[in-house]
Design a protein around this motif. Structure first.
Motif, PDB file in Angstrom:
ATOM      1  N   THR A  56       0.835  -1.166   0.013  1.00  0.00           N
ATOM      2  CA  THR A  56       0.086   0.031   0.140  1.00  0.00           C
ATOM      3  C   THR A  56       0.884   1.446  -0.126  1.00  0.00           C
ATOM      4  OG1 THR A  56      -1.746  -1.215   1.062  1.00  0.00           O
ATOM      5  CG2 THR A  56      -1.828   1.236   0.957  1.00  0.00           C
ATOM      6  N   VAL A  57       0.707   2.311  -0.904  1.00  0.00           N
ATOM      7  CA  VAL A  57       1.311   3.286  -1.040  1.00  0.00           C
ATOM      8  C   VAL A  57       0.443   4.485  -0.202  1.00  0.00           C
ATOM      9  CG1 VAL A  57       2.258   5.249  -2.539  1.00  0.00           C
ATOM     10  CG2 VAL A  57       2.473   2.893  -3.411  1.00  0.00           C
ATOM     11  N   ALA A  58       1.048   4.999   0.472  1.00  0.00           N
ATOM     12  CA  ALA A  58       0.525   5.976   1.326  1.00  0.00           C
ATOM     13  C   ALA A  58      -0.190   7.199   0.573  1.00  0.00           C
ATOM     14  CB  ALA A  58       1.487   6.700   2.384  1.00  0.00           C
ATOM     15  N   PRO A  59      -1.337   7.873   1.002  1.00  0.00           N
ATOM     16  CA  PRO A  59      -2.081   8.749   0.222  1.00  0.00           C
ATOM     17  C   PRO A  59      -1.041  10.254  -0.144  1.00  0.00           C
ATOM     18  CG  PRO A  59      -3.463   7.995   1.838  1.00  0.00           C
ATOM     19  CD  PRO A  59      -2.056   7.411   2.224  1.00  0.00           C
ATOM     20  N   LYS A  60       0.031  10.312   0.775  1.00  0.00           N
ATOM     21  CA  LYS A  60       0.832  11.457   0.649  1.00  0.00           C
ATOM     22  C   LYS A  60       1.710  11.433  -0.799  1.00  0.00           C
ATOM     23  CE  LYS A  60       4.782   9.878   3.380  1.00  0.00           C
ATOM     24  NZ  LYS A  60       5.593  10.049   4.578  1.00  0.00           N
ATOM     25  N   TYR A  61       1.889  10.259  -1.245  1.00  0.00           N
ATOM     26  CA  TYR A  61       2.478  10.134  -2.491  1.00  0.00           C
ATOM     27  C   TYR A  61       1.398  10.227  -3.620  1.00  0.00           C
ATOM     28  CZ  TYR A  61       6.220   8.611   0.689  1.00  0.00           C
ATOM     29  OH  TYR A  61       7.083   8.506   1.423  1.00  0.00           O
ATOM     30  N   THR A  62       1.569  11.052  -4.438  1.00  0.00           N
ATOM     31  CA  THR A  62       0.639  11.229  -5.588  1.00  0.00           C
ATOM     32  C   THR A  62       1.140  10.832  -6.682  1.00  0.00           C
ATOM     33  OG1 THR A  62       1.560  13.600  -6.005  1.00  0.00           O
ATOM     34  CG2 THR A  62      -0.392  13.271  -4.337  1.00  0.00           C
ATOM     35  N   SER A  63       2.144  10.571  -7.096  1.00  0.00           N
ATOM     36  CA  SER A  63       2.802   9.960  -8.436  1.00  0.00           C
ATOM     37  C   SER A  63       3.860   8.757  -8.205  1.00  0.00           C
ATOM     38  CB  SER A  63       3.787  11.241  -8.875  1.00  0.00           C
ATOM     39  OG  SER A  63       4.216  10.958 -10.100  1.00  0.00           O
ATOM     40  N   LEU A  64       3.712   7.826  -9.021  1.00  0.00           N
ATOM     41  CA  LEU A  64       4.292   6.702  -9.040  1.00  0.00           C
ATOM     42  C   LEU A  64       5.009   6.605 -10.465  1.00  0.00           C
ATOM     43  CD1 LEU A  64       3.371   3.325  -7.614  1.00  0.00           C
ATOM     44  CD2 LEU A  64       4.851   3.467  -9.305  1.00  0.00           C
ATOM     45  N   LYS A  65       6.409   6.717 -10.579  1.00  0.00           N
ATOM     46  CA  LYS A  65       6.907   6.607 -11.828  1.00  0.00           C
ATOM     47  C   LYS A  65       8.009   5.178 -11.760  1.00  0.00           C
ATOM     48  CE  LYS A  65       9.287   7.979 -15.670  1.00  0.00           C
ATOM     49  NZ  LYS A  65       8.583   8.055 -16.958  1.00  0.00           N
ATOM     50  N   PRO A  66       7.733   4.347 -12.712  1.00  0.00           N
ATOM     51  CA  PRO A  66       8.424   3.358 -13.048  1.00  0.00           C
ATOM     52  C   PRO A  66       9.859   3.575 -13.389  1.00  0.00           C
ATOM     53  CG  PRO A  66       6.484   3.407 -14.505  1.00  0.00           C
ATOM     54  CD  PRO A  66       6.283   4.369 -13.627  1.00  0.00           C
ATOM     55  N   LEU A  67      10.748   2.730 -13.396  1.00  0.00           N
ATOM     56  CA  LEU A  67      12.206   2.873 -13.851  1.00  0.00           C
ATOM     57  C   LEU A  67      12.663   1.763 -14.824  1.00  0.00           C
ATOM     58  CD1 LEU A  67      13.934   3.825 -10.483  1.00  0.00           C
ATOM     59  CD2 LEU A  67      13.008   5.463 -12.120  1.00  0.00           C
ATOM     60  N   GLY A  68      13.609   2.442 -15.662  1.00  0.00           N
ATOM     61  CA  GLY A  68      13.956   1.320 -16.716  1.00  0.00           C
ATOM     62  C   GLY A  68      12.962   0.982 -17.761  1.00  0.00           C
ATOM     63  N   ASP A  69      12.848  -0.404 -17.753  1.00  0.00           N
ATOM     64  CA  ASP A  69      12.167  -1.213 -18.616  1.00  0.00           C
ATOM     65  C   ASP A  69      10.692  -1.479 -17.938  1.00  0.00           C
ATOM     66  OD1 ASP A  69      13.166  -3.033 -17.439  1.00  0.00           O
ATOM     67  OD2 ASP A  69      13.417  -4.293 -18.913  1.00  0.00           O
ATOM     68  N   ARG A  70      10.406  -0.815 -16.886  1.00  0.00           N
ATOM     69  CA  ARG A  70       9.298  -1.300 -16.146  1.00  0.00           C
ATOM     70  C   ARG A  70       8.011  -0.482 -16.515  1.00  0.00           C
ATOM     71  NH1 ARG A  70      13.540  -2.179 -12.816  1.00  0.00           N
ATOM     72  NH2 ARG A  70      13.438  -4.116 -11.681  1.00  0.00           N
ATOM     73  N   VAL A  71       6.866  -0.970 -16.136  1.00  0.00           N
ATOM     74  CA  VAL A  71       5.697  -0.428 -16.798  1.00  0.00           C
ATOM     75  C   VAL A  71       4.585  -0.553 -15.577  1.00  0.00           C
ATOM     76  CG1 VAL A  71       3.576  -0.624 -18.378  1.00  0.00           C
ATOM     77  CG2 VAL A  71       5.727  -1.167 -19.180  1.00  0.00           C
ATOM     78  N   LEU A  72       3.642   0.477 -15.116  1.00  0.00           N
ATOM     79  CA  LEU A  72       2.828   0.448 -14.278  1.00  0.00           C
ATOM     80  C   LEU A  72       1.590   0.229 -14.809  1.00  0.00           C
ATOM     81  CD1 LEU A  72       2.032   1.022 -11.266  1.00  0.00           C
ATOM     82  CD2 LEU A  72       1.744   3.436 -11.890  1.00  0.00           C
ATOM     83  N   VAL A  73       0.508  -0.842 -14.474  1.00  0.00           N
ATOM     84  CA  VAL A  73      -0.482  -1.099 -14.999  1.00  0.00           C
ATOM     85  C   VAL A  73      -1.669  -1.187 -14.084  1.00  0.00           C
ATOM     86  CG1 VAL A  73      -1.889  -3.073 -15.929  1.00  0.00           C
ATOM     87  CG2 VAL A  73       0.511  -2.676 -16.684  1.00  0.00           C
ATOM     88  N   LYS A  74      -2.731  -0.475 -14.384  1.00  0.00           N
ATOM     89  CA  LYS A  74      -3.821  -0.434 -13.460  1.00  0.00           C
ATOM     90  C   LYS A  74      -4.726  -1.711 -13.719  1.00  0.00           C
ATOM     91  CE  LYS A  74      -7.824   2.271 -12.053  1.00  0.00           C
ATOM     92  NZ  LYS A  74      -8.721   3.638 -12.341  1.00  0.00           N
ATOM     93  N   ILE A  75      -4.818  -2.618 -12.678  1.00  0.00           N
ATOM     94  CA  ILE A  75      -5.417  -3.824 -12.920  1.00  0.00           C
ATOM     95  C   ILE A  75      -6.865  -3.912 -13.301  1.00  0.00           C
ATOM     96  CG2 ILE A  75      -5.742  -6.148 -11.891  1.00  0.00           C
ATOM     97  CD1 ILE A  75      -3.078  -5.925 -10.085  1.00  0.00           C
TER      98      ILE A  75
END
Length: 255
Positions: A56-75
């Protein structure tokens, strides 16, 4: 009542805290040969049982940037109803293997070439079943995974329209034999899962050390034999079985 003895007594512990079993009444003490529960983060660990929980990422963090060859997918949310409108219990809901790309990394370097991520934000993708790290972010479940764990792009609800990525191949599985060689009809439980199918679509090929694509040795229309336990299984809207696997899991071309 005298103490209940279980095997050779090597140590004695209090019976308090044990679950009650019908037909076995605990007394003041229970003697057992050994007792060594394993604990991890306050939970008892059982051999062969692994529970993967989302971070769980705390609400105070509003951005999540993947690094390198990674991808962020909303399930994608699991289906709560069958096609006939019947509500499914949680245990019967199939775990989704797809979602929407919401952020991508900067890519990677192969040789002297910079290789960008081949999927863009907003793309609907299908990914390998056990890939990535699940995180709960901004009130929704997401998955951070490597680009290579993405099986393909799926813009519709039908898996036959899947566009494989990299070295992936989409195969329509041949129907299982209905009869034995002697003419006896087989029940569904006795039908052996076939490892033969027809290639529906192929990816552009894997990247070599210089970042160039190497074409695959199979093409749409080929009838192929593949490794029995490879890939990810899907059910098409037409009721047919499909499987997406790596080209290296294709054993032979049949003709």
């Amino acid at each position: 009542m005298a103490a209940t003895h279980l095997t050779a007594a090597a140590s004695s512990i209090s019976a308090k805290g044990f679950a009650s079993f019908e037909g076995l009444r605990a007394s003041n003490s229970v003697k057992i040969s050994s007792f060594s529960p394993l604990k991890q983060n306050g939970l008892r660990s059982l051999p062969g049982l692994f529970v993967k929980a989302a971070t769980t990422v705390a609400p105070k963090y509003t951005s999540l940037k993947p690094l390198g060859d990674r991808v962020l997918v909303k399930i994608k949310t699991a289906e709560e109803k069958t096609s006939g409108g019947i509500f499914l219990p949680t245990t019967a809901q199939s775990k989704p293997q797809g979602g929407e790309v919401v952020a991508v990394g900067e890519g990677r370097t192969l040789g002297k070439n910079k290789v960008d991520i081949s999927v863009k934000t907003g793309t609907q993708v299908v990914y390998s079943k056990y890939a990535g790290t699940e995180v709960e972010f901004d009130g929704s479940n997401h998955l951070i995974l490597k680009e290579d764990d993405i099986v393909g792009i799926l813009d519709t609800e039908d898996v036959k329209d899947l566009k494989p990525l990299n070295d992936r191949v989409l195969i329509k599985v041949a129907e299982a034999e209905q009869k034995t060689a002697g003419g006896l009809f087989l029940t569904d439980a006795n039908k052996e899962k076939p490892s033969i199918g027809t290639v529906i679509a192929v990816g552009p090929g894997p990247l070599d050390e210089e970042g160039k694509r190497k074409p695959l040795s199979v093409a749409p229309g080929n009838t192929i034999l593949y490794s029995k336990y490879a890939g990810n299984d899907f059910k098409g809207s037409d009721g047919s079985d499909y499987i997406a696997l790596r080209a290296s899991d294709v054993i032979a071309i049949l003709s």
